[in-house]
Design a protein around this motif. Sequence first.
Motif, PDB file in Angstrom:
ATOM      1  N   TYR A  10       0.846  -1.195   0.000  1.00  0.00           N
ATOM      2  CA  TYR A  10       0.000   0.000   0.000  1.00  0.00           C
ATOM      3  C   TYR A  10       0.887   1.253   0.000  1.00  0.00           C
ATOM      4  O   TYR A  10       0.666   2.191  -0.766  1.00  0.00           O
ATOM      5  CB  TYR A  10      -0.959   0.021   1.211  1.00  0.00           C
ATOM      6  CG  TYR A  10      -1.697   1.327   1.251  1.00  0.00           C
ATOM      7  CD1 TYR A  10      -2.862   1.515   0.520  1.00  0.00           C
ATOM      8  CD2 TYR A  10      -1.154   2.433   1.922  1.00  0.00           C
ATOM      9  CE1 TYR A  10      -3.486   2.752   0.471  1.00  0.00           C
ATOM     10  CE2 TYR A  10      -1.763   3.675   1.877  1.00  0.00           C
ATOM     11  CZ  TYR A  10      -2.935   3.819   1.161  1.00  0.00           C
ATOM     12  OH  TYR A  10      -3.532   5.052   1.090  1.00  0.00           O
ATOM     13  N   ASP A  43      -3.897  11.493  13.134  1.00  0.00           N
ATOM     14  CA  ASP A  43      -4.147  11.116  11.731  1.00  0.00           C
ATOM     15  C   ASP A  43      -5.251  10.059  11.729  1.00  0.00           C
ATOM     16  O   ASP A  43      -5.070   8.956  12.260  1.00  0.00           O
ATOM     17  CB  ASP A  43      -2.849  10.568  11.108  1.00  0.00           C
ATOM     18  CG  ASP A  43      -3.001  10.245   9.618  1.00  0.00           C
ATOM     19  OD1 ASP A  43      -4.124  10.365   9.093  1.00  0.00           O
ATOM     20  OD2 ASP A  43      -1.986   9.875   8.996  1.00  0.00           O
ATOM     21  N   LEU A  65      -4.825   6.608  14.020  1.00  0.00           N
ATOM     22  CA  LEU A  65      -6.019   5.785  14.238  1.00  0.00           C
ATOM     23  C   LEU A  65      -6.349   5.058  12.939  1.00  0.00           C
ATOM     24  O   LEU A  65      -6.390   5.683  11.862  1.00  0.00           O
ATOM     25  CB  LEU A  65      -7.183   6.680  14.655  1.00  0.00           C
ATOM     26  CG  LEU A  65      -8.525   5.981  14.917  1.00  0.00           C
ATOM     27  CD1 LEU A  65      -9.233   6.614  16.109  1.00  0.00           C
ATOM     28  CD2 LEU A  65      -9.434   6.026  13.685  1.00  0.00           C
ATOM     29  N   ASP A  66      -6.565   3.753  13.026  1.00  0.00           N
ATOM     30  CA  ASP A  66      -6.918   2.970  11.840  1.00  0.00           C
ATOM     31  C   ASP A  66      -7.707   1.746  12.296  1.00  0.00           C
ATOM     32  O   ASP A  66      -7.581   1.287  13.441  1.00  0.00           O
ATOM     33  CB  ASP A  66      -5.650   2.529  11.090  1.00  0.00           C
ATOM     34  CG  ASP A  66      -5.914   2.234   9.618  1.00  0.00           C
ATOM     35  OD1 ASP A  66      -5.575   3.069   8.759  1.00  0.00           O
ATOM     36  OD2 ASP A  66      -6.474   1.149   9.328  1.00  0.00           O
ATOM     37  N   MET A  94     -13.360   4.810  12.299  1.00  0.00           N
ATOM     38  CA  MET A  94     -13.389   6.285  12.292  1.00  0.00           C
ATOM     39  C   MET A  94     -14.796   6.855  12.480  1.00  0.00           C
ATOM     40  O   MET A  94     -14.955   8.022  12.806  1.00  0.00           O
ATOM     41  CB  MET A  94     -12.764   6.842  11.021  1.00  0.00           C
ATOM     42  CG  MET A  94     -13.514   6.544   9.756  1.00  0.00           C
ATOM     43  SD  MET A  94     -12.755   7.423   8.398  1.00  0.00           S
ATOM     44  CE  MET A  94     -13.295   6.459   7.012  1.00  0.00           C
ATOM     45  N   MET A 109      -6.263  11.967   5.251  1.00  0.00           N
ATOM     46  CA  MET A 109      -5.618  12.183   3.956  1.00  0.00           C
ATOM     47  C   MET A 109      -6.194  11.262   2.879  1.00  0.00           C
ATOM     48  O   MET A 109      -6.887  10.288   3.157  1.00  0.00           O
ATOM     49  CB  MET A 109      -4.110  11.929   4.068  1.00  0.00           C
ATOM     50  CG  MET A 109      -3.413  12.721   5.166  1.00  0.00           C
ATOM     51  SD  MET A 109      -3.591  14.515   5.026  1.00  0.00           S
ATOM     52  CE  MET A 109      -2.386  14.900   3.760  1.00  0.00           C
ATOM     53  N   MET A 110      -5.816  11.602   1.623  1.00  0.00           N
ATOM     54  CA  MET A 110      -5.993  10.700   0.487  1.00  0.00           C
ATOM     55  C   MET A 110      -7.448  10.278   0.269  1.00  0.00           C
ATOM     56  O   MET A 110      -7.743   9.130  -0.039  1.00  0.00           O
ATOM     57  CB  MET A 110      -5.115   9.465   0.746  1.00  0.00           C
ATOM     58  CG  MET A 110      -4.683   8.699  -0.465  1.00  0.00           C
ATOM     59  SD  MET A 110      -3.442   9.505  -1.437  1.00  0.00           S
ATOM     60  CE  MET A 110      -1.921   8.970  -0.676  1.00  0.00           C
ATOM     61  N   SER A 112      -9.729   9.628   2.317  1.00  0.00           N
ATOM     62  CA  SER A 112     -10.151   8.515   3.198  1.00  0.00           C
ATOM     63  C   SER A 112     -11.461   8.790   3.927  1.00  0.00           C
ATOM     64  O   SER A 112     -12.028   7.877   4.538  1.00  0.00           O
ATOM     65  CB  SER A 112      -9.068   8.209   4.235  1.00  0.00           C
ATOM     66  OG  SER A 112      -7.858   7.915   3.600  1.00  0.00           O
TER      67      SER A 112
HETATM   68  C1  LIG Z   1      -6.962   5.284   1.484  1.00  0.00           C
HETATM   69  S1  LIG Z   1      -6.101   4.626   2.907  1.00  0.00           S
HETATM   70  C2  LIG Z   1      -5.273   6.073   3.461  1.00  0.00           C
HETATM   71  C3  LIG Z   1      -4.089   5.792   4.331  1.00  0.00           C
HETATM   72  C4  LIG Z   1      -3.209   6.990   4.647  1.00  0.00           C
HETATM   73  N1  LIG Z   1      -3.911   7.970   5.447  1.00  0.00           N
HETATM   74  C5  LIG Z   1      -2.654   7.640   3.405  1.00  0.00           C
HETATM   75  O1  LIG Z   1      -2.890   8.826   3.204  1.00  0.00           O
HETATM   76  O2  LIG Z   1      -1.954   6.963   2.650  1.00  0.00           O
HETATM   77  C6  LIG Z   1      -7.339   4.364   3.975  1.00  0.00           C
HETATM   78  C7  LIG Z   1      -6.974   3.810   5.341  1.00  0.00           C
HETATM   79  O3  LIG Z   1      -8.174   3.827   6.080  1.00  0.00           O
HETATM   80  C8  LIG Z   1      -8.271   2.651   6.856  1.00  0.00           C
HETATM   81  N2  LIG Z   1      -9.705   2.453   7.093  1.00  0.00           N
HETATM   82  C9  LIG Z   1     -10.637   1.981   6.236  1.00  0.00           C
HETATM   83  N3  LIG Z   1     -11.860   2.024   6.801  1.00  0.00           N
HETATM   84  C10 LIG Z   1     -11.681   2.548   8.053  1.00  0.00           C
HETATM   85  C11 LIG Z   1     -12.566   2.841   9.137  1.00  0.00           C
HETATM   86  N4  LIG Z   1     -13.872   2.618   9.030  1.00  0.00           N
HETATM   87  N5  LIG Z   1     -12.042   3.379  10.249  1.00  0.00           N
HETATM   88  C12 LIG Z   1     -10.710   3.619  10.360  1.00  0.00           C
HETATM   89  N6  LIG Z   1      -9.823   3.350   9.367  1.00  0.00           N
HETATM   90  C13 LIG Z   1     -10.315   2.821   8.234  1.00  0.00           C
HETATM   91  C14 LIG Z   1      -7.586   1.577   6.043  1.00  0.00           C
HETATM   92  O4  LIG Z   1      -7.125   0.533   6.844  1.00  0.00           O
HETATM   93  C15 LIG Z   1      -6.452   2.387   5.399  1.00  0.00           C
HETATM   94  O5  LIG Z   1      -5.290   2.347   6.184  1.00  0.00           O
END
Ligand SMILES: C[S@@+](CC[C@H](N)C(=O)[O-])C[C@H]1O[C@@H](n2cnc3c(N)ncnc32)[C@H](O)[C@@H]1O
Length: 257
Positions: A10, A43, A65-66, A94, A109-110, A112
């Motif tokens: 990733y 984050d 937080l993830d 989240m 970010m990104m 999300s």
């Molecule tokens: C698109 S990635 C972004 C990761 C990082 N912030 C970046 O900018 O590269 C999304 C992240 O959100 C996490 N994620 C997905 N659903 C989530 C949820 N409901 N609560 C918390 N984290 C979540 C995933 O495990 C992943 O690490």
Amino acid sequence: MNIYKNPLYYEIAFSFFDVKKQIDTFEEIISKFSKIRVNRFLDVACGPSLQLREIAERGYEAIGLDLVPEMLAYLSEKAEEEEGLKIQTVQADMSNFRIGKKVDFAFIMMGSLVVDSDDKFLSHLDSVAYSLRKGGLYFIQNKIVDWTGIKEQSWTMEREGIMVKTTFNARWKDLLNQTYTEELTLEVHDHGQTANLESREDLKLMFPQEFKTLVVLNGKFDFLGWWEGTESTWFLDKPLEKAKSPSNINMVLLRKK
Ligand SMILES: C[S@@+](CC[C@H](N)C(=O)[O-])C[C@H]1O[C@@H](n2cnc3c(N)ncnc32)[C@H](O)[C@@H]1O
């Protein structure tokens, strides 16, 4: 296989930005809009968070937080082993979480910040509001504002002999409920081994004015604005209202009341 259970792949696929520039812009935004001094950063949906690694490197407190434990384990390992940094991690959804000691600045970010219902978005705002000190900022990167421009994207990244081709696609699923299916595929070539990692999720497209209305309905944040950017920086002199064609590469700023 789930993409998020493979943090290294990733990270390679999604590290196409300059993290120092991003954190420089955070500091600029804080000096302009935050009503409080910032020492502690959160984050949300942090993943491998190059951002928290840079933030900790600059001497701030950093919390990630993830939902996925593999991401958090990878982040802690990278921070401690490679860089000798301390980053606190929290495993939570989240759309429903609480942080013990409040933070001064929260970011996501990104693109999300995606959920499958308005209720979850409101609950997400409650969770961030609970975890953020009054006067602190919530920075949101890449809110979808141009729903006409969601189309297939593909790119390839390479690091230390590992090549990752990423394909992103989104298709409308249910127009009445504004849901779409997002598909992400990583095609990995790792020193002679290959793997295809896939993730598919049904999400709700929150239209721009609906987003603002829900922020007002939630009542815990002021909407400060939204601006154009690149993947690495954002332009306070380019509000989306003035953009000829508002892009999904952007930032939104909220401030806790
Ligand atoms: C698109 S990635 C972004 C990761 C990082 N912030 C970046 O900018 O590269 C999304 C992240 O959100 C996490 N994620 C997905 N659903 C989530 C949820 N409901 N609560 C918390 N984290 C979540 C995933 O495990 C992943 O690490």
